[in-house]
Design a protein around this motif. Structure first.
Motif, PDB file in Angstrom:
ATOM      1  N   GLY A 205       0.814  -1.226   0.000  1.00 42.40           N
ATOM      2  CA  GLY A 205       0.000   0.000   0.000  1.00 42.40           C
ATOM      3  C   GLY A 205       0.842   1.268   0.000  1.00 42.40           C
ATOM      4  N   PRO A 206       1.710   1.418   1.020  1.00 49.28           N
ATOM      5  CA  PRO A 206       2.529   2.638   1.073  1.00 49.28           C
ATOM      6  C   PRO A 206       3.348   2.839  -0.202  1.00 49.28           C
ATOM      7  CG  PRO A 206       2.748   1.395   3.108  1.00 49.28           C
ATOM      8  CD  PRO A 206       1.929   0.549   2.186  1.00 49.28           C
ATOM      9  N   THR A 207       3.781   1.744  -0.823  1.00 48.30           N
ATOM     10  CA  THR A 207       4.586   1.872  -2.029  1.00 48.30           C
ATOM     11  C   THR A 207       3.747   2.394  -3.201  1.00 48.30           C
ATOM     12  OG1 THR A 207       5.837  -0.048  -1.270  1.00 48.30           O
ATOM     13  CG2 THR A 207       6.238   0.678  -3.535  1.00 48.30           C
ATOM     14  N   ILE A 208       2.598   1.753  -3.466  1.00 46.58           N
ATOM     15  CA  ILE A 208       1.847   2.209  -4.641  1.00 46.58           C
ATOM     16  C   ILE A 208       1.197   3.569  -4.431  1.00 46.58           C
ATOM     17  CG2 ILE A 208       1.358  -0.107  -5.601  1.00 46.58           C
ATOM     18  CD1 ILE A 208      -1.592   0.487  -4.641  1.00 46.58           C
ATOM     19  N   HIS A 209       0.946   3.915  -3.171  1.00 46.61           N
ATOM     20  CA  HIS A 209       0.387   5.243  -2.923  1.00 46.61           C
ATOM     21  C   HIS A 209       1.487   6.309  -2.842  1.00 46.61           C
ATOM     22  CE1 HIS A 209      -3.844   4.285  -2.519  1.00 46.61           C
ATOM     23  NE2 HIS A 209      -3.550   3.264  -1.747  1.00 46.61           N
ATOM     24  N   GLY A 210       2.748   5.883  -3.015  1.00 47.59           N
ATOM     25  CA  GLY A 210       3.867   6.824  -3.018  1.00 47.59           C
ATOM     26  C   GLY A 210       4.082   7.512  -1.689  1.00 47.59           C
ATOM     27  N   LEU A 211       3.882   6.777  -0.623  1.00 46.62           N
ATOM     28  CA  LEU A 211       4.014   7.397   0.694  1.00 46.62           C
ATOM     29  C   LEU A 211       5.432   7.304   1.258  1.00 46.62           C
ATOM     30  CD1 LEU A 211       0.730   6.062   2.389  1.00 46.62           C
ATOM     31  CD2 LEU A 211       1.071   8.220   1.174  1.00 46.62           C
ATOM     32  N   VAL A 212       6.316   6.581   0.574  1.00 45.59           N
ATOM     33  CA  VAL A 212       7.673   6.403   1.114  1.00 45.59           C
ATOM     34  C   VAL A 212       8.742   6.757   0.083  1.00 45.59           C
ATOM     35  CG1 VAL A 212       7.187   4.699   2.895  1.00 45.59           C
ATOM     36  CG2 VAL A 212       7.468   3.942   0.530  1.00 45.59           C
ATOM     37  N   GLN A 213       9.872   7.243   0.601  1.00 46.07           N
ATOM     38  CA  GLN A 213      10.977   7.632  -0.278  1.00 46.07           C
ATOM     39  C   GLN A 213      12.105   6.598  -0.249  1.00 46.07           C
ATOM     40  OE1 GLN A 213      10.174  10.379  -1.889  1.00 46.07           O
ATOM     41  NE2 GLN A 213       8.420  10.705  -0.517  1.00 46.07           N
ATOM     42  N   SER A 214      12.230   5.881   0.855  1.00 45.80           N
ATOM     43  CA  SER A 214      13.402   5.013   0.983  1.00 45.80           C
ATOM     44  C   SER A 214      13.029   3.672   1.591  1.00 45.80           C
ATOM     45  CB  SER A 214      14.430   5.690   1.899  1.00 45.80           C
ATOM     46  OG  SER A 214      13.883   5.792   3.205  1.00 45.80           O
ATOM     47  N   LYS A 215      13.933   2.735   1.431  1.00 50.60           N
ATOM     48  CA  LYS A 215      13.758   1.403   2.013  1.00 50.60           C
ATOM     49  C   LYS A 215      13.621   1.507   3.534  1.00 50.60           C
ATOM     50  CE  LYS A 215      14.385  -3.271   2.106  1.00 50.60           C
ATOM     51  NZ  LYS A 215      14.106  -3.506   3.501  1.00 50.60           N
ATOM     52  N   GLN A 216      14.409   2.395   4.107  1.00 52.26           N
ATOM     53  CA  GLN A 216      14.399   2.548   5.565  1.00 52.26           C
ATOM     54  C   GLN A 216      13.022   3.022   6.048  1.00 52.26           C
ATOM     55  OE1 GLN A 216      16.838   5.654   7.094  1.00 52.26           O
ATOM     56  NE2 GLN A 216      16.469   5.066   9.224  1.00 52.26           N
ATOM     57  N   GLU A 217      12.459   3.994   5.319  1.00 46.42           N
ATOM     58  CA  GLU A 217      11.128   4.490   5.655  1.00 46.42           C
ATOM     59  C   GLU A 217      10.095   3.377   5.572  1.00 46.42           C
ATOM     60  OE1 GLU A 217       9.011   8.407   4.290  1.00 46.42           O
ATOM     61  OE2 GLU A 217      10.993   8.286   3.341  1.00 46.42           O
ATOM     62  N   LEU A 218      10.222   2.582   4.517  1.00 43.14           N
ATOM     63  CA  LEU A 218       9.288   1.483   4.308  1.00 43.14           C
ATOM     64  C   LEU A 218       9.407   0.466   5.452  1.00 43.14           C
ATOM     65  CD1 LEU A 218       7.141   0.491   2.370  1.00 43.14           C
ATOM     66  CD2 LEU A 218       8.908  -0.743   1.093  1.00 43.14           C
ATOM     67  N   ASP A 219      10.658   0.164   5.824  1.00 41.70           N
ATOM     68  CA  ASP A 219      10.869  -0.758   6.949  1.00 41.70           C
ATOM     69  C   ASP A 219      10.162  -0.246   8.197  1.00 41.70           C
ATOM     70  OD1 ASP A 219      12.413  -2.317   5.350  1.00 41.70           O
ATOM     71  OD2 ASP A 219      14.354  -1.731   6.202  1.00 41.70           O
TER      72      ASP A 219
END
Lengths: 252, 225
Positions: free
Chosen positions: A108-122
């Motif tokens: 979700g966060p990825t396709i909605h463009g809510l994160v900039q980096s792998k660390q943020e996603l983690d």
């Protein structure tokens, strides 16, 4: 209580059949609203109006006004994807993607463009799983497949997935009906926690669950909203005879 | 509200049994009270002894109601009117148990009074006692027939019993100053007080029945005599 969703004069038709009749209801912000009623009463139909899930049913027609803050949900111009970003949903049967636990949350966060980096996603994966009270059980197996978890864990994974994009509203359609009592209690505890940050609307067939988790309860019958009041009032001293007959298990 | 039957018959039957047990217990408690007043007026020691023995029946009813209520809550999770029915039964049963116990206590005191007491004092106690019997009878009827008006009447007329009790106690206290049979007179003080307490329990039951019927609480402070 501030209203988060305000429905006025909502009618829903499946072809010729009218499934909801002139429904008006105020869903309070950051509280849990339970919708109860016999099968076919329209409660799930109403829930699905709140994130335009009825759009996917060709013969379904929705009339009336449903406002999410000041946004008209039924407006043709509304960006449905943005709406669903803000109004997440959890279903009766846990339905994780056939992917890893990590990917289930990260999607979700990825396709909605809510994160900039792998660390943020983690970080989002970790906080979402923590909020869904699942982190401790899965932190060492994030890259195992999500469908390999137990039913209760899968449902918490779906809740974690729903909250990963920080929706303001979470809709739950009988989220515990496929779960055992322990898993049910964990979900109910979670609902209690989540209401601090989210507005929750839950459809349930379990009277006692509605009584346990919600602050407001609405009773639907034959497409009508018969009674809507504080949960305490509904279960201690309902104002309507039909409500009383239903919740006490009398012939309706 | 005139209630329909439950879909699950055994649940319906359990709630009816609970109601029935309350009515039986109430009838017995009312009878015990009535007989204790009678035994006092007639100085009937045999009757007084029977009252003391029979009190055990009331205790058994109370136990049965407690058991039924706990089972209903554990196994049926009653809601709305059924929840009020269940919770109220538990509270009423403990008030009825107290009424039974206080009646037994009156009977015990009669035995130690013997016959030296002036009939004027007994008359005053009889009037208060019969008024209390009437209150208990009315409140049980209001429970049986779900009659809100009777409930409120009972609740409002407890003041009369309080006033009768005060004047009874004054009379006894006056006698105490002049007469020698102080032990017996003191027993009368306790009887007067027991009657007043029984009136209070009838009032408590009225409050419970009101809650059962309406889901609301009787408002305001109970009028005090």
């Amino acid at each position: 209580m501030k209203s988060k969703i305000s429905a006025k004069g909502v009618n829903v038709y499946y072809g010729e059949k009218q499934a909801l009749k002139n429904i008006s209801i105020e869903i309070g912000e950051k509280e849990v609203t339970a919708l109860i009623g016999p099968s076919g009463c329209g409660k799930s139909t109403f829930l699905r109006c709140l994130n335009r899930m009825n759009d996917v049913i060709d013969i379904c027609r929705v009339e009336g006004s449903i406002k999410f803050d000041n946004l008209e949900i039924n407006s043709k111009e509304l960006d449905v994807v943005r709406l669903r970003e803000n109004v997440g949903m959890v279903f009766q049967k846990p339905n994780p993607f056939p992917k890893t636990i990590y990917e289930n949350i990260a999607y979700g966060p990825t396709i909605h463009g809510l994160v900039q980096s792998k660390q943020e996603l983690d970080e989002i994966v970790e906080t979402s799983l923590k909020k869904a009270a699942l982190w401790n059980e899965v932190k060492d197996r994030l890259h195992e497949i999500g469908t390999g978890l137990s039913g209760g864990q899968q449902q918490r994974l779906c809740i974690a997935r729903a909250i990963s994009i920080k929706p303001e509203v979470i809709l739950m359609d009988e989220p515990c009906s496929a779960l055992d009592p322990i898993a049910t209690a964990q979900i109910e505890e979670l609902i209690d926690e989540l209401k601090n940050e989210h507005t929750i609307v839950i459809v349930t067939h379990s009277m006692s669950q509605a009584a346990r988790v919600s602050q407001k309860t609405g009773f639907f019958h034959l497409g009508n909203l018969i009674e809507f009041d504080s949960t305490e009032k509904i279960f201690k001293n309902p104002g309507n005879q039909q409500t009383q007959d239903y919740i006490t298990g009398r012939f309706g | 509200m005139n209630e329909k039957s439950h879909i699950v018959k055994s649940y319906e039957e359990q709630l009816l049994l609970l109601k029935d047990t309350i009515v039986k217990m109430g009838t017995k408690a009312e009878k015990q009270l009535e007989l204790s007043i009678q035994a006092m007026v007639r100085k009937d020691l045999e009757l007084a002894k029977k009252i003391i023995t029979d009190d055990e029946q009331i205790d058994r009813y109370e136990f049965s109601i407690e058991e039924q209520v706990v089972n209903l809550i554990a196994l049926r999770q009653p809601m709305a009117i059924d929840l009020r029915e269940t919770v109220v039964a538990l509270k009423i049963s403990s008030d009825l148990e107290r009424i039974g116990d206080l009646s037994k206590n009156i009977a015990k005191r009669i035995i130690s009074i013997q016959e030296v007491i002036s009939s004027e004092l007994i008359k005053g106690l009889e009037i208060a006692g019969l008024k209390t019997v009437r209150q208990v009878n009315l409140v049980l009827n209001s429970y049986l027939h779900r009659d809100k008006d009777i409930t409120e009447n009972v609740w409002n007329s407890d003041e009369e019993i309080d006033q009768l009790t005060n004047s009874n106690m004054e009379m006894v206290l006056k006698k105490l100053e002049t007469e020698k049979n102080q032990i017996q007179l003191t027993q009368l003080l306790f009887i007067a007080k027991n009657i007043e307490r029984i009136g209070d329990h009838a009032t408590n039951i009225a409050e419970q029945v009101y809650f059962l019927i309406t889901g609301d609480y009787l408002e305001g402070q109970r009028p005090k005599g």
